[in-house]
Design a protein around this motif. Structure first.
Motif, PDB file in Angstrom:
ATOM      1  N   VAL A 188     -13.316  26.118 -34.753  1.00  0.00           N
ATOM      2  CA  VAL A 188     -12.290  26.527 -33.782  1.00  0.00           C
ATOM      3  C   VAL A 188     -12.210  25.490 -32.668  1.00  0.00           C
ATOM      4  O   VAL A 188     -13.183  24.781 -32.396  1.00  0.00           O
ATOM      5  CB  VAL A 188     -12.601  27.908 -33.145  1.00  0.00           C
ATOM      6  N   ALA A 189     -11.049  25.442 -31.998  1.00  0.00           N
ATOM      7  CA  ALA A 189     -10.888  24.447 -30.930  1.00  0.00           C
ATOM      8  C   ALA A 189     -11.825  24.757 -29.762  1.00  0.00           C
ATOM      9  O   ALA A 189     -12.417  23.851 -29.180  1.00  0.00           O
ATOM     10  CB  ALA A 189      -9.442  24.399 -30.463  1.00  0.00           C
ATOM     11  N   ALA A 190     -11.935  26.035 -29.421  1.00  0.00           N
ATOM     12  CA  ALA A 190     -12.846  26.416 -28.330  1.00  0.00           C
ATOM     13  C   ALA A 190     -13.342  27.828 -28.566  1.00  0.00           C
ATOM     14  O   ALA A 190     -12.644  28.650 -29.155  1.00  0.00           O
ATOM     15  CB  ALA A 190     -12.131  26.335 -26.986  1.00  0.00           C
TER      16      ALA A 190
ATOM     17  N   CYS B 137       1.029  13.873 -30.383  1.00  0.00           N
ATOM     18  CA  CYS B 137      -0.357  13.504 -30.707  1.00  0.00           C
ATOM     19  C   CYS B 137      -1.307  14.309 -29.808  1.00  0.00           C
ATOM     20  O   CYS B 137      -1.009  15.442 -29.469  1.00  0.00           O
ATOM     21  CB  CYS B 137      -0.548  12.004 -30.542  1.00  0.00           C
ATOM     22  N   MET B 138      -2.445  13.735 -29.476  1.00  0.00           N
ATOM     23  CA  MET B 138      -3.402  14.451 -28.637  1.00  0.00           C
ATOM     24  C   MET B 138      -2.734  14.954 -27.349  1.00  0.00           C
ATOM     25  O   MET B 138      -3.012  16.038 -26.868  1.00  0.00           O
ATOM     26  CB  MET B 138      -4.559  13.507 -28.290  1.00  0.00           C
ATOM     27  N   ILE B 139      -1.869  14.136 -26.793  1.00  0.00           N
ATOM     28  CA  ILE B 139      -1.067  14.571 -25.647  1.00  0.00           C
ATOM     29  C   ILE B 139       0.107  15.342 -26.232  1.00  0.00           C
ATOM     30  O   ILE B 139       1.095  14.754 -26.663  1.00  0.00           O
ATOM     31  CB  ILE B 139      -0.600  13.362 -24.812  1.00  0.00           C
TER      32      ILE B 139
ATOM     33  N   SER C   6      -9.845  13.653 -17.333  1.00  0.00           N
ATOM     34  CA  SER C   6     -10.925  12.965 -18.077  1.00  0.00           C
ATOM     35  C   SER C   6     -11.368  13.869 -19.218  1.00  0.00           C
ATOM     36  O   SER C   6     -11.666  15.042 -18.991  1.00  0.00           O
ATOM     37  CB  SER C   6     -12.103  12.696 -17.147  1.00  0.00           C
ATOM     38  N   TRP C   7     -11.408  13.320 -20.429  1.00  0.00           N
ATOM     39  CA  TRP C   7     -11.679  14.096 -21.639  1.00  0.00           C
ATOM     40  C   TRP C   7     -12.974  13.620 -22.295  1.00  0.00           C
ATOM     41  O   TRP C   7     -13.005  12.561 -22.927  1.00  0.00           O
ATOM     42  CB  TRP C   7     -10.510  13.938 -22.621  1.00  0.00           C
ATOM     43  N   PRO C   8     -14.035  14.437 -22.196  1.00  0.00           N
ATOM     44  CA  PRO C   8     -15.313  13.995 -22.780  1.00  0.00           C
ATOM     45  C   PRO C   8     -15.252  13.749 -24.288  1.00  0.00           C
ATOM     46  O   PRO C   8     -16.051  12.991 -24.809  1.00  0.00           O
ATOM     47  CB  PRO C   8     -16.272  15.137 -22.442  1.00  0.00           C
TER      48      PRO C   8
ATOM     49  N   THR D 240     -14.884  22.727 -28.604  1.00  0.00           N
ATOM     50  CA  THR D 240     -15.675  22.197 -29.716  1.00  0.00           C
ATOM     51  C   THR D 240     -15.680  20.671 -29.787  1.00  0.00           C
ATOM     52  O   THR D 240     -16.711  20.061 -30.041  1.00  0.00           O
ATOM     53  CB  THR D 240     -15.191  22.810 -31.045  1.00  0.00           C
ATOM     54  N   TRP D 241     -14.514  20.041 -29.549  1.00  0.00           N
ATOM     55  CA  TRP D 241     -14.553  18.579 -29.716  1.00  0.00           C
ATOM     56  C   TRP D 241     -15.252  17.868 -28.556  1.00  0.00           C
ATOM     57  O   TRP D 241     -15.578  16.689 -28.663  1.00  0.00           O
ATOM     58  CB  TRP D 241     -13.192  17.998 -30.082  1.00  0.00           C
ATOM     59  N   THR D 242     -15.496  18.600 -27.467  1.00  0.00           N
ATOM     60  CA  THR D 242     -16.364  18.040 -26.417  1.00  0.00           C
ATOM     61  C   THR D 242     -17.797  17.992 -26.964  1.00  0.00           C
ATOM     62  O   THR D 242     -18.506  16.983 -26.845  1.00  0.00           O
ATOM     63  CB  THR D 242     -16.326  18.933 -25.157  1.00  0.00           C
TER      64      THR D 242
HETATM   65  C1  GLC Z   1      -4.722  20.713 -26.240  1.00  0.00           C
HETATM   66  C2  GLC Z   1      -4.803  19.223 -26.446  1.00  0.00           C
HETATM   67  C3  GLC Z   1      -4.748  18.894 -27.911  1.00  0.00           C
HETATM   68  C4  GLC Z   1      -5.825  19.665 -28.667  1.00  0.00           C
HETATM   69  C5  GLC Z   1      -5.688  21.143 -28.419  1.00  0.00           C
HETATM   70  C6  GLC Z   1      -6.802  21.944 -29.039  1.00  0.00           C
HETATM   71  O1  GLC Z   1      -3.457  21.145 -26.591  1.00  0.00           O
HETATM   72  O2  GLC Z   1      -3.775  18.587 -25.779  1.00  0.00           O
HETATM   73  O3  GLC Z   1      -4.931  17.523 -28.077  1.00  0.00           O
HETATM   74  O4  GLC Z   1      -5.716  19.393 -30.024  1.00  0.00           O
HETATM   75  O5  GLC Z   1      -5.688  21.397 -27.031  1.00  0.00           O
HETATM   76  O6  GLC Z   1      -8.014  21.596 -28.488  1.00  0.00           O
END
Ligand code: GLC
Length: 628
Positions: free
Chosen positions: A166-168, A323-325, A513-515, A571-573
């Motif tokens: 999961v993302a978080a 993308c990430m942004i 800032s993104w760890p 999670t990706w941190t």
């Molecule tokens: C935010 C970020 C994105 C990431 C998502 C899940 O939307 O901008 O890059 O994939 O969160 O963590």
């Protein structure tokens, strides 16, 4: 980011019931599936008791997970059911790419040393030994142990098998769609697992997302290209039709049709290709990438990227937030991040595509694009002291093939912050280049990935690291790493972000800032032989991550505060930190992700204009010839 609702919304609000047949069908059943979510093959049945236990089951990296390997035939059969134009038999499209504009007469770059028409076989690649076999065992620190616990807690199971993270996992915040598996977010998790010698979760992820790629996806009756990979997916538990006792699990992808702003996740497919190659290199399981459905998946992604459009540049034209942004941040057009991932995915695909008559044209198209793209980025995105000075003195309104100021940049565009910021030594690739527009912001991911993939020249790569070192306080400060520098403020913020309250100056995507970017920084440092820089950055992060509960991002100019709306236990941190640590410990492992300079791509150009009297190849007319 965030979801506004489940996928069903987009179907049920359709005014016209005639269109109902466009609703995603279950390819396993000839009849329309009335179920809310697309099912087969992404569903599995379970009785209530089994599910109750399966929902809470956690993945143990030490357990030998047995994934239900989808049958190699499954994806093609799905694809046959698609209503979109058939890009699978896309050789014609690639033929077109190769022969347009008189290219047919020209020998493709990389195959010049071989017989005409023969495509270079990718060099056989030896698997990189998994570190568990080779590396001396070091006792993990308490911080690493905590990170592993959190990473394992984030694992998502589908039908009893791990398929992603999961993302978080922040109990204190509304999940929105942070309870989903994001493709881009899973990459550092995948790498952490691979580096630990645990590959099953990655294989499952690659295969399941591959099948999601084939879903028909629609936003208000419009279907984007077949090759599009979802931004994220969720495992949902649904009662089975007509039963109160039995439940089934379904995979529910989001291709942007639920995401805030309906952003298209252009980077997902590119990350998928990059991860597929890394998986092969570290496990030696090349059989996976050779599978027919996997080869088709690669082709579908490339087909989307390489098909003709109205564009004048070899760089990929995308919308804002692709993308990430993933919010409006003025990065529409040709943002560096997408170009670096695109270049990397092309390099990775070239290694993985099975060479045969059917793939020759595709491989030629890839080589031509690689050559043109690397020239374009190296020549037009690079800035250093000299280049800024050159732009400062640009003449404008030049009409000719020999124009120095090709994109008609008005020198007034050079932002005042840059005048003092650009160091004597070093430089960087700017964020975007378009007609009359240069976005001079420094974007970390794009610059780092340009180093990793060898999109930048070796000298430029060194220059980027020199700049990062020189601007340490601005870019790393109290928490590595700024997503971009500087922030958009005042009127610029209002106009460019549309007054986005989440992207206020020095927050989130706007200079936050993104760890997680630590792993990409580490990779770039290792590639350039400067691991000490990465160690220094890891040490900065180590001081705060656990105390601060592993936030998604930090705010303020120097990254002192936890982000205003940052999720905790992102999670990706966590996995970015673990991946950095493991890469530093086993630097040779970086090669599963990096690409070396390919001199053959630079040797010539794919157009025939050099011989023409009317016009010259702009590549040879280019001012600086930044090649090495
Ligand atoms: C935010 C970020 C994105 C990431 C998502 C899940 O939307 O901008 O890059 O994939 O969160 O963590």
């Amino acid at each position: 980011m965030g979801a506004t609702g489940p996928m069903v919304l987009s179907a049920t609000v359709r005014p016209c019931c005639r269109l109902l047949h466009l609703f995603p069908k279950c390819p396993c059943s000839p009849a329309f599936s009335p179920s809310v979510f697309p099912k087969c093959p992404h569903h599995c049945l379970a009785d209530l008791r089994a599910l109750a236990s399966c929902r809470h089951r956690r993945f143990s990296p030490f357990r030998a997970a047995v994934a239900p390997a989808p049958s190699p035939d499954a994806a093609p059969s799905l694809r046959r059911l698609s209503t979109s134009v058939d890009p699978v038999s896309s050789d014609k499209a690639f033929e077109r790419i190769y022969i347009q504009g008189g290219l047919a007469a020209v020998k493709p770059l990389v195959i010049e040393r071989k017989q005409e028409g023969e495509v270079k076989e990718p060099a056989p690649v030896a698997p990189v030994a998994a570190p568990t076999e080779a590396a001396p065992v070091r006792e993990e620190s308490e911080l690493e142990k905590e990170a592993w616990r959190l990473l394992k807690r984030a694992v998502v199971n589908y039908c009893g098998n791990p398929v992603g993270t999961v993302a978080a996992d922040d109990p204190g915040a509304q999940p929105l769609n942070y309870d989903q598996v994001f493709i881009r977010d899973f990459v550092p998790s995948a790498l952490a697992f691979l580096l630990k010698g645990e590959s099953e979760i990655v294989k499952n992820f690659l295969l399941h997302t591959l099948q999601l790629q084939s879903w028909e996806k629609t936003v208000d009756c419009y279907s984007p290209g077949q090759g599009l990979m979802p931004a994220s997916f969720k495992v949902r538990t649904m009662p089975m039709d007509g039963s109160n006792e039995a439940y089934e699990e379904v995979l529910d992808p989001d291709f942007g049709e639920s995401a805030i702003g309906r952003v298209a996740p252009v980077d997902s497919g590119l990350w998928w290709i990059i991860l597929l190659r890394a998986y092969g290199k570290i496990t030696g399981d090349y059989a996976l990438q050779e599978r027919v459905d996997v080869q088709t998946g690669i082709r579908l992604i490339l087909n989307l990227c390489l098909s003709d459009g109205f564009d004048m540049f070899p760089s990929l034209l995308v919308t804002d937030g692709s993308c990430m942004i993933d919010r409006r941040m003025g990065i529409h057009g040709h943002p560096l991040e997408i170009q670096a991932l695109f270049y990397s995915a092309l390099r990775c695909s070239r290694e993985m595509i099975t060479v045969n008559d059917g793939s020759k044209n595709l491989l030629r198209a890839i080589n031509n694009r690689l050559s043109a793209l690397s020239f374009h980025i190296r020549e037009y995105y690079w800035v250093d002291m000299n280049k800024i000075n050159e732009i400062y003195r640009y003449k404008t309104e030049e009409y000719s093939q020999d124009a120095t100021n090709k994109f008609n940049i008005y020198p007034e565009q050079i932002p005042s912050w840059l005048v003092n910021w650009i160091p004597e030594k070093g430089g960087y690739l700017i964020g975007n280049v378009q007609p009359a527009h240069m976005d001079f912001r420094f974007f970390s991911l794009g610059n780092l990935w340009a180093i990793v993939s060898s999109l930048s020249t070796p000298r430029q790569a060194e220059g980027i690291l020199n700049l990062i070192e020189d601007k340490w306080d601005d870019l790393l400060g109290n928490m590595p790493l700024k997503i971009c520098y500087p922030a958009l403020e005042f009127e610029e913020w209002r106009i460019i972000t549309g007054s986005d309250p989440k992207n206020t100056p020095w927050s989130y995507h706007n200079g936050g800032s993104w760890p997680t970017l630590l792993w990409q920084f580490t990779l770039a440092c290792i590639k350039m032989g400067r691991p000490e820089l990465a160690r220094k950055a890891v040490a900065v992060a180590e001081k705060r991550l656990s105390n601060d509960k592993w936030p998604e991002y930090y705010d303020t100019r120097t990254g002192r505060f936890i982000g205003k709306q940052a999720r905790l236990y992102q999670t990706w941190t966590v996995s970015g930190y673990l991946t950095s640590k493991m890469l530093l410990e086993n630097p040779e492992m970086a090669s599963i992700l990096t690409c070396e300079e390919d001199l053959e791509l630079l040797e010539g150009c794919a157009c025939s204009l050099t011989k023409s009297a009317r016009t010259k190849c702009s590549r040879f007319a280019a001012k600086s010839q930044v090649l090495l």
